[in-house]
Design a protein around this motif. Structure first.
Motif, PDB file in Angstrom:
ATOM      1  N   UNK A  43      38.663  36.139  43.412  1.00 53.19           N
ATOM      2  CA  UNK A  43      39.082  34.908  44.085  1.00 53.19           C
ATOM      3  C   UNK A  43      37.994  33.843  44.059  1.00 53.19           C
ATOM      4  N   UNK A  44      36.752  34.223  43.733  1.00 50.23           N
ATOM      5  CA  UNK A  44      35.640  33.274  43.738  1.00 50.23           C
ATOM      6  C   UNK A  44      35.905  32.127  42.772  1.00 50.23           C
ATOM      7  N   UNK A  45      35.800  30.910  43.284  1.00 50.13           N
ATOM      8  CA  UNK A  45      36.036  29.729  42.459  1.00 50.13           C
ATOM      9  C   UNK A  45      37.473  29.256  42.439  1.00 50.13           C
ATOM     10  N   UNK A  46      38.373  30.024  43.083  1.00 53.66           N
ATOM     11  CA  UNK A  46      39.785  29.634  43.121  1.00 53.66           C
ATOM     12  C   UNK A  46      40.097  28.958  44.460  1.00 53.66           C
ATOM     13  N   UNK A  47      41.047  28.039  44.458  1.00 55.28           N
ATOM     14  CA  UNK A  47      41.413  27.369  45.698  1.00 55.28           C
ATOM     15  C   UNK A  47      42.176  28.327  46.602  1.00 55.28           C
ATOM     16  N   UNK A  48      42.154  28.038  47.900  1.00 48.82           N
ATOM     17  CA  UNK A  48      42.873  28.862  48.869  1.00 48.82           C
ATOM     18  C   UNK A  48      44.362  28.877  48.547  1.00 48.82           C
ATOM     19  N   UNK A  50      45.761  28.618  45.620  1.00 50.33           N
ATOM     20  CA  UNK A  50      45.972  29.484  44.469  1.00 50.33           C
ATOM     21  C   UNK A  50      45.885  30.956  44.853  1.00 50.33           C
ATOM     22  N   UNK A  51      44.920  31.284  45.719  1.00 50.93           N
ATOM     23  CA  UNK A  51      44.759  32.671  46.178  1.00 50.93           C
ATOM     24  C   UNK A  51      46.023  33.142  46.888  1.00 50.93           C
ATOM     25  N   UNK A  52      46.547  32.306  47.769  1.00 50.23           N
ATOM     26  CA  UNK A  52      47.720  32.727  48.530  1.00 50.23           C
ATOM     27  C   UNK A  52      48.995  32.731  47.699  1.00 50.23           C
ATOM     28  N   UNK A  53      49.055  31.898  46.665  1.00 47.63           N
ATOM     29  CA  UNK A  53      50.205  31.987  45.759  1.00 47.63           C
ATOM     30  C   UNK A  53      50.194  33.342  45.048  1.00 47.63           C
ATOM     31  N   UNK A  54      49.000  33.763  44.629  1.00 47.56           N
ATOM     32  CA  UNK A  54      48.829  35.076  44.000  1.00 47.56           C
ATOM     33  C   UNK A  54      49.238  36.195  44.950  1.00 47.56           C
ATOM     34  N   UNK A  55      48.773  36.122  46.195  1.00 48.75           N
ATOM     35  CA  UNK A  55      49.070  37.184  47.163  1.00 48.75           C
ATOM     36  C   UNK A  55      50.546  37.167  47.578  1.00 48.75           C
ATOM     37  N   UNK A  56      51.116  36.000  47.668  1.00 44.18           N
ATOM     38  CA  UNK A  56      52.544  35.886  48.004  1.00 44.18           C
ATOM     39  C   UNK A  56      53.395  36.554  46.934  1.00 44.18           C
ATOM     40  N   UNK A  57      53.054  36.294  45.668  1.00 44.98           N
ATOM     41  CA  UNK A  57      53.799  36.894  44.559  1.00 44.98           C
ATOM     42  C   UNK A  57      53.579  38.405  44.504  1.00 44.98           C
ATOM     43  N   UNK A  58      52.345  38.832  44.706  1.00 46.17           N
ATOM     44  CA  UNK A  58      52.012  40.254  44.595  1.00 46.17           C
ATOM     45  C   UNK A  58      52.636  41.083  45.708  1.00 46.17           C
ATOM     46  N   UNK A  59      52.612  40.532  46.948  1.00 42.68           N
ATOM     47  CA  UNK A  59      53.050  41.304  48.101  1.00 42.68           C
ATOM     48  C   UNK A  59      54.412  40.846  48.631  1.00 42.68           C
ATOM     49  N   UNK A 168      28.243  28.571  40.344  1.00 44.68           N
ATOM     50  CA  UNK A 168      27.752  29.921  40.633  1.00 44.68           C
ATOM     51  C   UNK A 168      28.771  31.010  40.305  1.00 44.68           C
ATOM     52  N   UNK A 169      29.975  30.634  39.895  1.00 41.02           N
ATOM     53  CA  UNK A 169      31.020  31.627  39.645  1.00 41.02           C
ATOM     54  C   UNK A 169      31.427  31.671  38.182  1.00 41.02           C
ATOM     55  N   UNK A 170      31.889  32.841  37.759  1.00 44.23           N
ATOM     56  CA  UNK A 170      32.383  32.987  36.387  1.00 44.23           C
ATOM     57  C   UNK A 170      33.553  32.040  36.141  1.00 44.23           C
ATOM     58  N   UNK A 171      34.465  31.944  37.111  1.00 45.06           N
ATOM     59  CA  UNK A 171      35.610  31.040  36.969  1.00 45.06           C
ATOM     60  C   UNK A 171      35.156  29.597  36.845  1.00 45.06           C
ATOM     61  N   UNK A 172      34.131  29.225  37.615  1.00 47.59           N
ATOM     62  CA  UNK A 172      33.632  27.857  37.578  1.00 47.59           C
ATOM     63  C   UNK A 172      32.964  27.514  36.267  1.00 47.59           C
ATOM     64  N   UNK A 173      32.164  28.444  35.747  1.00 45.66           N
ATOM     65  CA  UNK A 173      31.527  28.204  34.448  1.00 45.66           C
ATOM     66  C   UNK A 173      32.577  28.070  33.354  1.00 45.66           C
TER      67      UNK A 173
END
Length: 225
Positions: A43-48, A50-59, A168-173
């Motif tokens: 989740x590092x570097x991702x917006x909140x 985006x994180x919750x869209x992922x969790x909503x779909x997963x769960x 500082x994050x892989x996603x950010x780089x």
């Protein structure tokens, strides 16, 4: 020659990660969902959002993404305001002041919400140093999507080839490189499990950076991938 420095915020300017982690896991517990440390690291570097869209779909969560974001934000705001030991990362204020004194433009491009960015700017009186504050909540996709950095570079007074990103994050780089920008990876102890090997330059402390060193970087005319 570099004329504009685009900063990420969390893990680069201030370590709000423990506050975010606390808020997220308080909310995960309330929702009754399990998130492993390995999954949380992605989740590092991702917006909140985006994180919750992922969790909503997963769960298959019944809540709307906006509701989930606001609930987590309440946990975060309470913890942020009550945390007395929240400080800027070592050396970053000196670097920001050095860059500003040498007339390099500073832009913030963070996956954090605008309200969190404003909270950090107020608490540490950093607003006057930055020409623009760009929030990831204004973009449909988070880092590693390059949109936030492409937009930040478009706001700069200089050309794209005269901009660098500090991340500082892989996603950010990945996002910075995909936007065609030179990227300095900050290998922070506060951002574990991040692969920064694809950054153009990696530092472990801001003492390694000065306005003179950054201005002299040979960024080249990069092409967005």
């Amino acid at each position: 020659m570099v004329r504009t420095v685009i900063f990420d915020m969390d893990g680069v300017i201030v370590d709000t990660e423990p506050v975010h982690r606390y808020a997220y896991f308080q909310h995960f517990e309330e929702l009754g969902i399990g998130v492993s440390d390995a999954e949380y690291a992605t989740f590092t570097g991702r917006s909140t959002k985006n994180v919750y869209q992922h969790l909503k779909d997963k769960h298959s969560l019944a809540h709307e993404v906006g509701e989930l974001v606001l609930a987590k934000r309440e946990f975060f705001n309470l913890a942020f305001d009550e945390k007395p030991d929240l400080e800027l990362l070592d050396g970053v204020r000196r670097l920001i002041e050095d860059l500003h004194q040498h007339n390099l433009e500073l832009i913030l491009a963070s996956s954090a919400s605008q309200s969190t960015i404003d909270r950090v700017m107020r608490r540490f009186v950093l607003g006057p140093y930055f020409s623009h504050l760009v929030s990831g909540e204004d973009f449909p996709r988070s880092k590693p999507d390059p949109a936030i950095f492409a937009h930040a570079a478009s706001l700069a007074q200089s050309s794209q080839a005269e901009c660098v990103v500090i991340e500082d994050s892989a996603n950010g780089v990945t996002a910075a490189k995909a936007a065609g920008l030179y990227c300095i990876g900050y290998n922070s102890i506060h951002s574990p499990l991040q692969d920064l090997s694809h950054a153009d330059l990696v530092v472990t402390h801001f003492q390694e950076l000065t306005a003179a060193r950054i201005a002299a970087l040979e960024t080249g005319a990069l092409e967005a991938s």
